[in-house]
Design a protein around this motif. Structure first.
Motif, PDB file in Angstrom:
ATOM      1  N   ASP A 251       0.835  -1.199   0.000  1.00 49.68           N
ATOM      2  CA  ASP A 251       0.000   0.000   0.000  1.00 49.68           C
ATOM      3  C   ASP A 251       0.868   1.247   0.000  1.00 49.68           C
ATOM      4  OD1 ASP A 251      -2.423  -1.423   0.101  1.00 49.68           O
ATOM      5  OD2 ASP A 251      -2.175  -1.716   2.260  1.00 49.68           O
ATOM      6  N   SER A 252       0.331   2.315  -0.546  1.00 54.62           N
ATOM      7  CA  SER A 252       1.035   3.596  -0.590  1.00 54.62           C
ATOM      8  C   SER A 252       0.262   4.615   0.234  1.00 54.62           C
ATOM      9  CB  SER A 252       1.169   4.081  -2.034  1.00 54.62           C
ATOM     10  OG  SER A 252      -0.110   4.343  -2.586  1.00 54.62           O
ATOM     11  N   ALA A 253       0.859   5.780   0.406  1.00 58.98           N
ATOM     12  CA  ALA A 253       0.190   6.830   1.180  1.00 58.98           C
ATOM     13  C   ALA A 253      -1.094   7.287   0.506  1.00 58.98           C
ATOM     14  CB  ALA A 253       1.137   8.006   1.375  1.00 58.98           C
ATOM     15  N   GLY A 254      -1.183   7.104  -0.801  1.00 56.07           N
ATOM     16  CA  GLY A 254      -2.364   7.540  -1.527  1.00 56.07           C
ATOM     17  C   GLY A 254      -3.492   6.533  -1.547  1.00 56.07           C
ATOM     18  N   MET A 255      -3.390   5.473  -0.755  1.00 59.28           N
ATOM     19  CA  MET A 255      -4.472   4.486  -0.725  1.00 59.28           C
ATOM     20  C   MET A 255      -5.772   5.127  -0.251  1.00 59.28           C
ATOM     21  SD  MET A 255      -3.328   2.359   2.700  1.00 59.28           S
ATOM     22  CE  MET A 255      -4.724   1.243   2.627  1.00 59.28           C
ATOM     23  N   ALA A 256      -6.881   4.493  -0.601  1.00 58.78           N
ATOM     24  CA  ALA A 256      -8.200   5.061  -0.289  1.00 58.78           C
ATOM     25  C   ALA A 256      -8.379   5.231   1.217  1.00 58.78           C
ATOM     26  CB  ALA A 256      -9.294   4.166  -0.859  1.00 58.78           C
ATOM     27  N   LYS A 257      -8.981   6.354   1.604  1.00 60.62           N
ATOM     28  CA  LYS A 257      -9.260   6.642   3.010  1.00 60.62           C
ATOM     29  C   LYS A 257     -10.729   6.365   3.295  1.00 60.62           C
ATOM     30  CE  LYS A 257      -5.106   8.417   3.074  1.00 60.62           C
ATOM     31  NZ  LYS A 257      -4.804   8.288   1.637  1.00 60.62           N
ATOM     32  N   PRO A 258     -11.036   5.789   4.475  1.00 65.85           N
ATOM     33  CA  PRO A 258     -12.446   5.528   4.818  1.00 65.85           C
ATOM     34  C   PRO A 258     -13.258   6.815   4.840  1.00 65.85           C
ATOM     35  CG  PRO A 258     -10.967   4.353   6.301  1.00 65.85           C
ATOM     36  CD  PRO A 258     -10.108   5.284   5.499  1.00 65.85           C
ATOM     37  N   VAL A 381     -11.402  14.383  10.277  1.00 69.55           N
ATOM     38  CA  VAL A 381     -12.013  15.305   9.306  1.00 69.55           C
ATOM     39  C   VAL A 381     -10.992  16.355   8.878  1.00 69.55           C
ATOM     40  CG1 VAL A 381     -13.828  17.018   8.959  1.00 69.55           C
ATOM     41  CG2 VAL A 381     -14.317  14.934  10.250  1.00 69.55           C
ATOM     42  N   GLU A 382     -10.238  16.858   9.862  1.00 66.77           N
ATOM     43  CA  GLU A 382      -9.192  17.843   9.550  1.00 66.77           C
ATOM     44  C   GLU A 382      -8.122  17.244   8.644  1.00 66.77           C
ATOM     45  OE1 GLU A 382      -5.489  19.858  11.974  1.00 66.77           O
ATOM     46  OE2 GLU A 382      -7.397  19.596  13.040  1.00 66.77           O
ATOM     47  N   ALA A 383      -7.757  15.977   8.884  1.00 72.46           N
ATOM     48  CA  ALA A 383      -6.715  15.334   8.080  1.00 72.46           C
ATOM     49  C   ALA A 383      -7.158  15.182   6.626  1.00 72.46           C
ATOM     50  CB  ALA A 383      -6.370  13.972   8.674  1.00 72.46           C
ATOM     51  N   GLN A 388      -6.596  17.432   0.890  1.00 71.15           N
ATOM     52  CA  GLN A 388      -7.060  18.187  -0.283  1.00 71.15           C
ATOM     53  C   GLN A 388      -6.251  19.469  -0.477  1.00 71.15           C
ATOM     54  OE1 GLN A 388     -11.227  18.799   0.442  1.00 71.15           O
ATOM     55  NE2 GLN A 388     -11.762  16.634   0.190  1.00 71.15           N
ATOM     56  N   VAL A 389      -5.989  20.165   0.635  1.00 71.06           N
ATOM     57  CA  VAL A 389      -5.207  21.404   0.545  1.00 71.06           C
ATOM     58  C   VAL A 389      -3.789  21.116   0.060  1.00 71.06           C
ATOM     59  CG1 VAL A 389      -4.212  23.308   1.882  1.00 71.06           C
ATOM     60  CG2 VAL A 389      -6.569  22.559   2.317  1.00 71.06           C
ATOM     61  N   ASN A 390      -3.173  20.062   0.576  1.00 66.00           N
ATOM     62  CA  ASN A 390      -1.808  19.722   0.185  1.00 66.00           C
ATOM     63  C   ASN A 390      -1.721  19.253  -1.261  1.00 66.00           C
ATOM     64  OD1 ASN A 390      -0.505  20.339   2.614  1.00 66.00           O
ATOM     65  ND2 ASN A 390      -1.021  18.364   3.509  1.00 66.00           N
ATOM     66  N   GLU A 391      -2.766  18.603  -1.738  1.00 71.93           N
ATOM     67  CA  GLU A 391      -2.771  18.194  -3.150  1.00 71.93           C
ATOM     68  C   GLU A 391      -2.738  19.420  -4.062  1.00 71.93           C
ATOM     69  OE1 GLU A 391      -5.189  13.928  -2.880  1.00 71.93           O
ATOM     70  OE2 GLU A 391      -6.256  15.788  -3.354  1.00 71.93           O
ATOM     71  N   ARG A 392      -3.501  20.451  -3.705  1.00 70.30           N
ATOM     72  CA  ARG A 392      -3.460  21.691  -4.495  1.00 70.30           C
ATOM     73  C   ARG A 392      -2.110  22.385  -4.342  1.00 70.30           C
ATOM     74  NH1 ARG A 392      -8.771  22.188  -2.343  1.00 70.30           N
ATOM     75  NH2 ARG A 392      -7.993  23.668  -0.783  1.00 70.30           N
ATOM     76  N   SER A 393      -1.551  22.320  -3.141  1.00 70.52           N
ATOM     77  CA  SER A 393      -0.246  22.957  -2.903  1.00 70.52           C
ATOM     78  C   SER A 393       0.841  22.308  -3.733  1.00 70.52           C
ATOM     79  CB  SER A 393       0.112  22.875  -1.417  1.00 70.52           C
ATOM     80  OG  SER A 393      -0.823  23.579  -0.630  1.00 70.52           O
ATOM     81  N   VAL A 394       0.786  20.996  -3.880  1.00 71.14           N
ATOM     82  CA  VAL A 394       1.785  20.293  -4.682  1.00 71.14           C
ATOM     83  C   VAL A 394       1.707  20.747  -6.134  1.00 71.14           C
ATOM     84  CG1 VAL A 394       2.451  18.037  -5.603  1.00 71.14           C
ATOM     85  CG2 VAL A 394       1.943  18.284  -3.171  1.00 71.14           C
ATOM     86  N   GLU A 395       0.489  20.840  -6.649  1.00 74.15           N
ATOM     87  CA  GLU A 395       0.324  21.282  -8.044  1.00 74.15           C
ATOM     88  C   GLU A 395       0.866  22.699  -8.227  1.00 74.15           C
ATOM     89  OE1 GLU A 395      -3.800  20.896  -8.811  1.00 74.15           O
ATOM     90  OE2 GLU A 395      -3.796  18.686  -8.758  1.00 74.15           O
ATOM     91  N   ALA A 435       0.302  13.986   5.544  1.00 75.41           N
ATOM     92  CA  ALA A 435      -1.137  14.145   5.795  1.00 75.41           C
ATOM     93  C   ALA A 435      -1.896  12.862   5.479  1.00 75.41           C
ATOM     94  CB  ALA A 435      -1.684  15.307   4.967  1.00 75.41           C
ATOM     95  N   GLN A 436      -1.504  12.187   4.406  1.00 73.88           N
ATOM     96  CA  GLN A 436      -2.186  10.947   4.025  1.00 73.88           C
ATOM     97  C   GLN A 436      -1.953   9.837   5.047  1.00 73.88           C
ATOM     98  OE1 GLN A 436      -0.390  10.613   0.137  1.00 73.88           O
ATOM     99  NE2 GLN A 436      -2.233  11.315  -0.911  1.00 73.88           N
ATOM    100  N   THR A 437      -0.713   9.669   5.501  1.00 74.55           N
ATOM    101  CA  THR A 437      -0.421   8.631   6.500  1.00 74.55           C
ATOM    102  C   THR A 437      -1.006   8.989   7.855  1.00 74.55           C
ATOM    103  OG1 THR A 437       1.744   9.663   6.891  1.00 74.55           O
ATOM    104  CG2 THR A 437       1.651   7.819   5.341  1.00 74.55           C
ATOM    105  N   ASN A 438      -1.015  10.286   8.211  1.00 70.47           N
ATOM    106  CA  ASN A 438      -1.619  10.698   9.477  1.00 70.47           C
ATOM    107  C   ASN A 438      -3.111  10.394   9.504  1.00 70.47           C
ATOM    108  OD1 ASN A 438       0.760  11.596  10.552  1.00 70.47           O
ATOM    109  ND2 ASN A 438       0.400  13.757  10.127  1.00 70.47           N
ATOM    110  N   ALA A 439      -3.776  10.576   8.382  1.00 65.40           N
ATOM    111  CA  ALA A 439      -5.216  10.287   8.325  1.00 65.40           C
ATOM    112  C   ALA A 439      -5.477   8.814   8.607  1.00 65.40           C
ATOM    113  CB  ALA A 439      -5.768  10.683   6.952  1.00 65.40           C
ATOM    114  N   LEU A 440      -4.685   7.935   8.014  1.00 64.71           N
ATOM    115  CA  LEU A 440      -4.866   6.506   8.250  1.00 64.71           C
ATOM    116  C   LEU A 440      -4.496   6.134   9.688  1.00 64.71           C
ATOM    117  CD1 LEU A 440      -3.488   5.083   4.893  1.00 64.71           C
ATOM    118  CD2 LEU A 440      -5.850   5.003   5.694  1.00 64.71           C
TER     119      LEU A 440
END
Length: 453
Positions: A251-258, A381-383, A388-395, A435-440
């Motif tokens: 699995d990667s950090a981008g795996m689906a989040k519940p 919820v914050e994570a 989403q915010v970090n995805e835009r920041s990367v772009e 952020a992705q790993t923290n959410a999981l």
């Protein structure tokens, strides 16, 4: 989910766990050097399941649960009759009789015989003991439930630690790729700056600074590799496999989040299903069983008892007869301890206070669990929002880096601007992974706090 896909997933899970078990068995049989560098691929779900079954602390908790089960069986066996067999033999010396103080004596054989023997069986069966036996059984039943809850709690705790270490391994693995990309950019940048320097378009300071940045990135790559090794060893310990086995996360950090809605039931039921609350509830039941056992000391006991035996010689007649005889009896025995009226008074009061203490602790634990569960829900919820915010920041950071890099190559910006843009791009990508790993990680914390892990 399609039934064929479901069966396929289960089959793949079984095969991977089986292969990891075989690898563990072979590694314990062979030398460590023979398995140095071995890599095994695991998903997050597979790692959690394997740890819950193989971790040493979980195994120890399971053994304690089995021991508590044996104690419960022993408590039920205590209600069975107590049967005792006994036998004895005596050979008496000659009998010495004294008269007139100790001045005159005479000796002779013991009558009717110098031999004595007895062989018999007796039994005692408790009819009524004020509920003491049932209280003991209830107490051991509560101990068994506590041991079972402790085993589940330990299993959930190990599962949470495994998930966190696995996610840390995922984070470091993805970070390794990010640093490798940054290293490529730094090397390309050094080559471009050297070309510009040879054409006398930049100063030597730009070359030196670019080379320093390249060295720092190489050092960061080495540091991350060391962190990967350490994290992998921690995960091996949790899975109870040799530290020579290297885990490669599937699995990667981008795996689906519940989804957020799927956590509502866990949050609402946490005040009841939490391991901590279940254990405090069972501890109260244990104290109540103890109180019943103490109160039983204030009540009488009634027992049925019997005995049958063969004795020699016969002392039932006078004078004694040199013969063996057999005799038995049955009867009832009632007993009441008057001293229990004052001996048990303080014990009963202490037991009642401990029950009250447990109830107050239960309320405090319930409040803490509910607060923690809701806090984790808010953080989850914050994570998700942070992702989403970090995805835009990367772009945005990626576009910004390309623009600044083009400007620098055309001598329209400073090297400082380019390095800042590169750092911003690298940091935004790292923040996204974190952020992705923290959410999981928060999700698995919610599962553990609500008693569902």
């Amino acid at each position: 989910m399609d039934i064929n896909n479901y069966i396929g997933c289960k089959c793949r899970l079984f095969v991977r766990v089986l292969l990891l078990t075989v690898l563990l068995f072979r590694a314990t049989k062979g030398s460590a050097q023979a398995y140095n560098g071995n890599t095994f691929k695991l998903t997050l779900e597979e790692a959690v399941r394997f740890a819950k079954g193989q971790n040493k602390l979980v195994q120890a908790a399971t053994i304690e649960e089995s021991a508590a089960g044996e104690d419960l069986k022993d408590a039920y066996n205590a209600a069975l009759p107590t049967i005792t067999a006994n036998g004895s033999y005596q050979r008496f010396s000659r009998l010495t009789l004294f008269t007139d103080g100790l001045s005159h004596s005479a000796t002779g054989p013991r009558k009717p015989t110098p031999n004595g023997a007895a062989l018999g069986v007796d039994a005692l069966f408790n009819i009524y003991s004020g509920g003491k036996q049932r209280a003991l059984q209830s107490e051991q039943q509560s101990r068994l439930h506590l041991a079972r809850l402790n085993a589940k709690d330990q299993s959930g705790s190990i599962a949470l630690q495994t998930a966190q270490q696995y996610l840390e391994l995922v984070r470091l693995t993805d970070l390794q790729q990010l640093i490798a990309d940054q290293l490529n950019r730094a090397q390309t940048r050094v080559n471009n700056i050297n070309a510009l320097y040879n054409n006398q378009k930049v100063t030597k300071s730009d070359v030196l600074r670019a080379e320093v940045v390249l060295s720092n990135v190489e050092l960061s790559l080495q540091e991350n590799e060391n962190n990967l090794t350490i994290t992998n060893q921690k995960l091996d310990d949790l899975l109870n496999i040799p530290d020579t086995v290297r885990i490669s996360p599937v699995d990667s950090a981008g795996m689906a989040k519940p989804a957020i809605s799927s956590l509502q039931s866990f949050i609402e039921a946490a005040g009841v299903t939490s391991y901590a609350i279940q254990k405090t509830t069972e501890s109260i039941e244990l104290q109540r069983a103890r109180l019943k056992g103490i109160k039983s000391g204030n009540l009488p006991t009634i027992s049925f008892y019997t005995a049958y035996g063969l004795n020699y010689p016969n002392y039932l007649f006078f004078p004694p007869v040199d013969q063996a005889y057999a005799i038995g009896f049955v009867g009832l025995k009632a007993q009441y301890s008057i001293s229990s009226l004052y001996h048990n008074k303080r014990k009963v009061e202490a037991a009642r206070l401990r029950i009250k203490e447990g109830e107050v602790q239960q309320q405090a634990v319930a409040d803490n669990v509910r607060t923690e569960a809701h806090s984790l829900y808010i953080k989850y919820v914050e994570a998700l929002t942070r992702i989403q915010v970090n995805e835009r920041s990367v772009e945005q950071a990626q576009v910004n880096y390309k623009i600044v890099n083009t400007k620098y190559l055309n001598q329209l910006s400073l090297l400082t601007d380019l390095l800042d843009a590169d750092n911003l791009y690298q940091e935004s990508r790292f923040n996204l992974i974190r952020a992705q790993t923290n959410a999981l990680s928060i999700y698995y914390n919610i599962l553990y706090v609500s008693g569902n892990l």
